[in-house]
Design an enzyme around this catalytic site. Structure first.
Site, PDB file in Angstrom:
ATOM      1  CD  GLU A  17      -3.188  -6.281   3.472  1.00 16.59           C
ATOM      2  OE1 GLU A  17      -3.905  -5.532   4.471  1.00 16.59           O
ATOM      3  OE2 GLU A  17      -2.500  -6.064   3.777  1.00 16.59           O
ATOM      4  CD  GLU A  24      -2.915  -1.070   2.248  1.00 14.30           C
ATOM      5  OE1 GLU A  24      -2.714  -0.452   3.554  1.00 14.30           O
ATOM      6  OE2 GLU A  24      -3.226  -1.807   2.406  1.00 14.30           O
TER       7      GLU A  24
END
Ligand code: FCB
Length: 460
Positions: A364, A166
């Site tokens: 995820e 991220e």
């Protein structure tokens, strides 16, 4: 089986070094920003629970890896801790960290669990943060050296590498939204951090390619699909802006090799363009990845700004859109976010149509629940809500795959309940419950369901 997946599909879970290993028990580990913030900004963590309280992976990794095999994982992602491996950020390598990560990787492979290794999960060494962190271009070089060290040490066995988890978050949470250390609120500095992280990613990919190793390299992105309130042009504009700032900016740089023109125009108009050189743009243009990880938790629903744009205060993407509270939306109240399984399908479609149908996987996805102890019966968390969550998301993923999406796997967040930054242990996400008082890790109902899913390679 109504929903089947390819034989080669990767099933498992994701975790990260800082969230799972444990701080104090590390031999020779240097401090990172989380260790520092834990000391100096204790009040910023839910219930004051800091990096000292984790799921003890550093201590328990052998039993933990056994637990992965017990529920039939064939893959697992975690990150290496930069400050454990290179305590001063640059220079000498910590031999105990090398021994630990070698053994972790070897044990995973021996148990049939493919290691997916990420180099950076929000945890810059404190010494480098003190030199300006990713605002300072020299840190790109330190990161490049760190990446090279990792490839040299473990690249013979690790076949799946990721440069960052991220990339938007350290910039956005650390420099714009006051959630992560250094708790700065300044758009231009945030943009500089993001740009430099993208450059660091490119440098690491270049090093990896040069070394001629046989694995694949990519990056893990958090994607929040944006949905406008209506098809009204003002709502569409709000959605365009939210997507441009938070997703397209980084996705286009990584996957198309260039920043969106529109972003340049908007930033120029508001005098917010960070320093970007021609050499930077060339580097971005010349970099490509092999595999993309997507973290998906929630959609973003937006509507037109009522007062456009608010000229007061710090420039922010939020100048261009308001959150739209959609009537009837389904919420995960523990986290205060919407549950929207179809989002995973929409992301898959976007990768297919806009980003060349690149190989990707769900890196995820998960549901964080507060107060899970209330669901314990017969010594086990009866987390049927998590099973439903999995089924719904996997159904949409399966549909996208049947329509040609190149999805190679699915990793749940997370394996054992772990510490989650500012939220600490408020919300639990794991297939195993972590008892913070005793250190015991016990399987939840969803863990048993996931095992069955993997063994059948599908579900009804
Ligand atoms: C993701 C992060 C991960 C974890 C989950 C809940 O955004 O990558 O570290 O905290 O959220």
């Amino acid at each position: 089986m109504n929903r089947t997946f390819p034989k080669t599909f990767f099933w498992g879970a994701a975790s990260s070094a800082t969230q799972a290993e444990g701080r104090k028990i590390g031999d020779g580990k240097g401090e990172n920003i989380w260790d520092y913030a834990s000391k100096e900004y204790n009040h910023r963590f839910y219930d004051g629970v800091t990096t000292e309280t984790t799921s003890l992976f550093y201590r328990d990794y052998q039993q933990d890896i056994q637990k992965m095999q017990d529920i039939s994982f064939n893959s697992f992602r975690t990150s290496l801790s930069w400050s454990r491996l290179i305590p001063n950020g640059t220079g000498a390598v910590n031999p105990e960290a090398v021994a630990f990560y070698n053994d972790m990787i070897n044990k995973l492979i021996a148990k049939g669990v493919e290691p997916f290794i990420n180099l950076y999960h929000f945890d810059i060494p404190m010494v480098l943060q003190e030199r300006g962190g990713f605002e300072n271009k020299e840190v790109i070089d330190a990161y490049k050296q760190y990446a090279k060290t990792c490839f040299e040490l473990f690249g013979d066995r690790v076949k799946y590498w990721f440069t960052f988890n991220e990339p938007m978050i350290p910039a956005e949470a650390g420099y714009l939204h006051d959630r992560h250390y250094p708790y700065v609120v300044d758009f231009k500095r945030a943009a500089t951090v993001l740009h430099n992280i993208i450059l660091a990613h490119c440098e690491a990919v270049a090093v990896y390619r040069k070394m001629n190793l046989s694995g694949k390299i990519g990056i893990i992105m958090d994607v929040i699909p944006v949905y406008p309130r209506s098809q009204n042009p003002a709502d569409l504009y709000a959605a365009e802006m939210a997507d441009l700032f938070y997703t397209k900016s980084v996705n286009d740089a990584i996957l198309k090799g260039k920043y969106p023109e529109r972003l340049k125009d908007v930033l120029t108009e508001y005098n917010q363009v960070p320093e970007v050189t021609d050499a930077d743009l060339k580097l971005i243009a010349s970099t490509s990845i092999d595999l993309l990880g997507i973290n998906y938790y929630r959609p973003r629903r937006v509507k037109a700004k009522e007062c456009v744009p608010n000229p007061q205060g710090v420039f922010s993407p939020e100048w261009f859109f308001d959150e739209y509270v959609m009537p009837g939306r389904r919420m995960n109240t523990s986290r205060g976010i919407e549950i929207y399984p179809k989002g995973i399908y929409d992301i898959a479609k976007k990768i297919q149509t806009e980003y060349g149908n690149i190989d990707w996987f769900v890196s995820e996805n998960g549901i964080g629940i507060e107060g899970e102890e209330a669901f314990i019966e017969d010594g086990m968390v009866q987390d049927d809500y998590r099973i439903d969550f999995l089924k719904e998301h996997l159904t949409y993923l399966n549909q996208a795959m049947s329509e040609g999406s190149n999805c190679l796997g699915y990793h749940m967040w997370t394996f054992v309940d772990c510490w989650s930054w500012g939220n600490a242990y408020k919300n639990r996400y794991g297939f195993y419950r972590m008892d913070l008082a005793t250190g015991a890790k016990t399987i939840k109902k969803s863990g048993l369901w996931f095992k069955e899913l993997i063994e059948n390679n599908g579900f009804d």
